[in-house]
Design a protein around this motif. Structure first.
Motif, mmCIF file in Angstrom:
data_model
loop_
_atom_site.group_PDB
_atom_site.id
_atom_site.type_symbol
_atom_site.label_atom_id
_atom_site.label_comp_id
_atom_site.label_asym_id
_atom_site.label_seq_id
_atom_site.Cartn_x
_atom_site.Cartn_y
_atom_site.Cartn_z
ATOM 1 N N UNK A 76 -20.191 -34.395 6.405
ATOM 2 C CA UNK A 76 -19.852 -34.032 5.030
ATOM 3 C C UNK A 76 -19.471 -35.266 4.218
ATOM 4 N N UNK A 77 -18.586 -36.091 4.767
ATOM 5 C CA UNK A 77 -18.136 -37.269 4.024
ATOM 6 C C UNK A 77 -19.211 -38.342 3.953
ATOM 7 N N UNK A 78 -20.147 -38.326 4.878
ATOM 8 C CA UNK A 78 -21.282 -39.238 4.767
ATOM 9 C C UNK A 78 -22.109 -38.918 3.538
ATOM 10 N N UNK A 79 -22.393 -37.645 3.336
ATOM 11 C CA UNK A 79 -23.158 -37.250 2.153
ATOM 12 C C UNK A 79 -22.355 -37.477 0.872
ATOM 13 N N UNK A 80 -21.043 -37.306 0.935
ATOM 14 C CA UNK A 80 -20.210 -37.584 -0.236
ATOM 15 C C UNK A 80 -20.297 -39.059 -0.614
ATOM 16 N N UNK A 81 -20.206 -39.951 0.383
ATOM 17 C CA UNK A 81 -20.288 -41.387 0.104
ATOM 18 C C UNK A 81 -21.673 -41.782 -0.400
ATOM 19 N N UNK A 82 -22.722 -41.201 0.193
ATOM 20 C CA UNK A 82 -24.079 -41.516 -0.266
ATOM 21 C C UNK A 82 -24.280 -41.056 -1.706
ATOM 22 N N UNK A 83 -23.823 -39.842 -2.013
ATOM 23 C CA UNK A 83 -23.953 -39.341 -3.376
ATOM 24 C C UNK A 83 -23.164 -40.168 -4.366
ATOM 25 N N UNK A 84 -21.933 -40.533 -4.015
ATOM 26 C CA UNK A 84 -21.125 -41.360 -4.908
ATOM 27 C C UNK A 84 -21.722 -42.739 -5.123
ATOM 28 N N UNK A 85 -22.279 -43.321 -4.045
ATOM 29 C CA UNK A 85 -22.867 -44.655 -4.156
ATOM 30 C C UNK A 85 -24.080 -44.650 -5.085
ATOM 31 N N UNK A 86 -25.004 -43.717 -4.865
ATOM 32 C CA UNK A 86 -26.198 -43.684 -5.700
ATOM 33 C C UNK A 86 -25.869 -43.235 -7.127
ATOM 34 N N UNK A 87 -24.839 -42.413 -7.276
ATOM 35 C CA UNK A 87 -24.413 -42.048 -8.625
ATOM 36 C C UNK A 87 -23.931 -43.257 -9.401
ATOM 37 N N UNK A 88 -23.114 -44.101 -8.758
ATOM 38 C CA UNK A 88 -22.644 -45.328 -9.409
ATOM 39 C C UNK A 88 -23.784 -46.319 -9.612
ATOM 40 N N UNK A 89 -24.708 -46.383 -8.645
ATOM 41 C CA UNK A 89 -25.829 -47.318 -8.728
ATOM 42 C C UNK A 89 -26.705 -47.020 -9.933
ATOM 43 N N UNK A 90 -26.980 -45.762 -10.186
ATOM 44 C CA UNK A 90 -27.854 -45.392 -11.292
ATOM 45 C C UNK A 90 -27.111 -45.304 -12.620
ATOM 46 N N UNK A 91 -25.787 -45.192 -12.575
ATOM 47 C CA UNK A 91 -25.020 -45.077 -13.821
ATOM 48 C C UNK A 91 -24.865 -46.410 -14.536
#
Length: 464
Positions: free
Chosen positions: A75-90
């Protein structure tokens, strides 16, 4: 002094003391506090049975514990991946914020494992001083980056100009204040702990904050110089695990018994392939290859720039015919191929991520063994501490920065460089003459008309 007499019985005690005690407890429970003799409310038998059943619940098996840990970790792996790519594209500013948060959390975890709680309570200034060192170091490093990359903005602002001009001196004064405060708070009986903490804190500043600063600079040079090295480390870690459990047999290093030579080499080959494929995708988007000239840009708005030559295809020739001097090997022919130079650089970065960066993890493993801890902390549920996930990223980001500035960066004179030279190298009178000269030049080039030059000449005082 009188001796106690044997065989003397007290009136409130009986031969069976426990029975009498239980009788007294039961009588007390049967009489209410108001003395009316009404029985007090006691727990029902069903509630007591539930408590006994809960107390007798069997502990979780190893399989159940592993399953629960796997679910939390996933669960937290997907949370970190989502947060990382969200910041990357923002946008770049969001990635910089993430890097800042990561280095603060890692610094907190590292200095915590060497602290002694009892002594820390006696020396309350130690904890405050550790955070002061961190704030001073970040002020110096972030200030250096802002002045270097945004000097065309900082140097023309009346408020920021003094801070930019005297930034290093201000940083040194802040450090000296902390140093004097540390020496003034030295206490007998705690000297060894205080000096150990002083050295440990500075080691954490160097290994975490300074190297994270280079990673932040990679973001400002272009998102590819941050994302590509970071993804190579993650990819290498995944492939090392897959190759290790598939055909790993030979132990690589004693600090990490599960690391194998076969997994190490297999991950290197797979990481090089991944670097070639990922680089081919990232080079198609200017958002990744352009240096930051707009902090408000994101993946949808993009960036505009003249791409670095490393992203443009070039033809290379491998001269094998020169080896056939005696015509003994007529089958040797020169080989020509066309590719972007960035692909070659990506393979070098992948090699470092595979062969050198893992030693950052080995170093962290040795550190944890020294202090007999499993993880640096519990910042990420199921994964341990933030430092456990970033132990290889810091040295990789530092290498990417050094490699970029030595072999890839174009050292051209920019607007900020000219402005800093004019502001710091010329007197006010010479700066006025420079403005007048540029005004005349732009008029001759047809950029603006003579009326603009006339207004500027009238507004500027004549040189004495």
């Amino acid at each position: 002094m009188t001796k106690p007499r044997r065989g003397v019985r007290f009136p409130n005690r009986s031969a069976n003391g426990h029975a009498t005690l239980e009788a007294r407890r039961s009588s007390m429970s049967e009489v209410s506090e108001d003395g009316t003799g009404a029985p007090m409310k006691t727990r029902g038998s069903s509630q007591l049975d539930n408590i006994q059943e809960k107390a007798q619940d069997p502990p979780q098996s190893d399989y159940e514990k592993k399953k629960a840990n796997f679910l939390v970790r996933t669960f937290w792996t997907f949370v970190m991946i989502g947060g990382f790519f969200g910041a990357l594209f923002s946008g770049h500013i969001y990635i910089i914020v993430c890097i800042t948060v990561v280095q603060i959390v890692c610094f907190k975890e590292v200095i915590a494992i060497a602290s002694v709680p009892s002594k820390a309570r006696d020396l309350k200034a130690i904890k405050s001083l550790n955070w002061y060192w961190l704030a001073t170091t970040m002020y110096f490093l972030y200030g250096e980056s802002v002045i270097y990359y945004f000097k065309h903005i900082v140097l023309v602002d009346r408020v920021l100009l003094p801070f930019a001009t005297h930034h290093r001196f201000i940083s040194f004064v802040l450090y000296v204040i902390g140093f004097v405060f540390f020496v003034a708070n030295l206490r007998a009986g705690h000297l060894k702990f205080q000096f150990t903490n002083f050295a440990w804190t500075h080691m954490a500043l160097y290994l975490i904050v300074v190297q994270a600063h280079f990673t932040m600079n990679n973001v400002l040079e272009g998102m590819i110089w941050f994302f590509l090295p970071a993804s190579l480390v993650i990819t290498n870690d995944i492939f090392a695990y897959v190759c290790g459990i598939t055909f790993g047999r030979t132990q690589l290093i004693k600090l990490s018994p599960k690391k194998t030579v076969e997994g190490f080499v297999g991950a290197w080959i797979c990481t090089i392939i991944w670097a070639f494929l990922l680089t081919n995708v990232l080079m198609r988007y200017k958002y990744f290859i352009c240096p930051v000239n707009d902090l408000g840009a994101n993946v949808f708005t993009g960036l505009e720039c003249d791409p670095n030559p490393v992203f443009k295809p070039q033809t290379y020739t491998i001269q094998l015919s020169s080896l056939n001097s005696g015509n003994y090997m007529p089958f040797l022919r020169d080989i020509q191929f066309t590719t972007e130079p960035m692909q070659i650089h990506a393979m070098i970065l992948a090699t470092f991520a595979s062969l050198i960066a893992p030693f950052g993890g080995f170093f962290a493993s040795g550190l944890k063994r020294t202090f007999k801890i499993k993880d640096f902390g519990d910042s990420i549920p199921g994964h341990g501490g933030m430092t456990d996930r970033m132990d290889c990223q810091f040295i990789m980001g530092c290498f990417a920065f050094m490699y970029y500035h030595n072999f890839i960066a174009q050292h051209n004179v920019g607007l900020g460089d000219v402005m800093s030279l004019a502001i710091w190298g010329l007197s006010p009178e010479e700066q006025i003459e420079l403005v007048k000269g540029m005004t005349k030049f732009l008029e001759n080039q047809g950029t603006w008309g003579p009326e603009v030059s006339s207004c500027i000449d009238q507004a500027l005082p004549a040189r004495q």
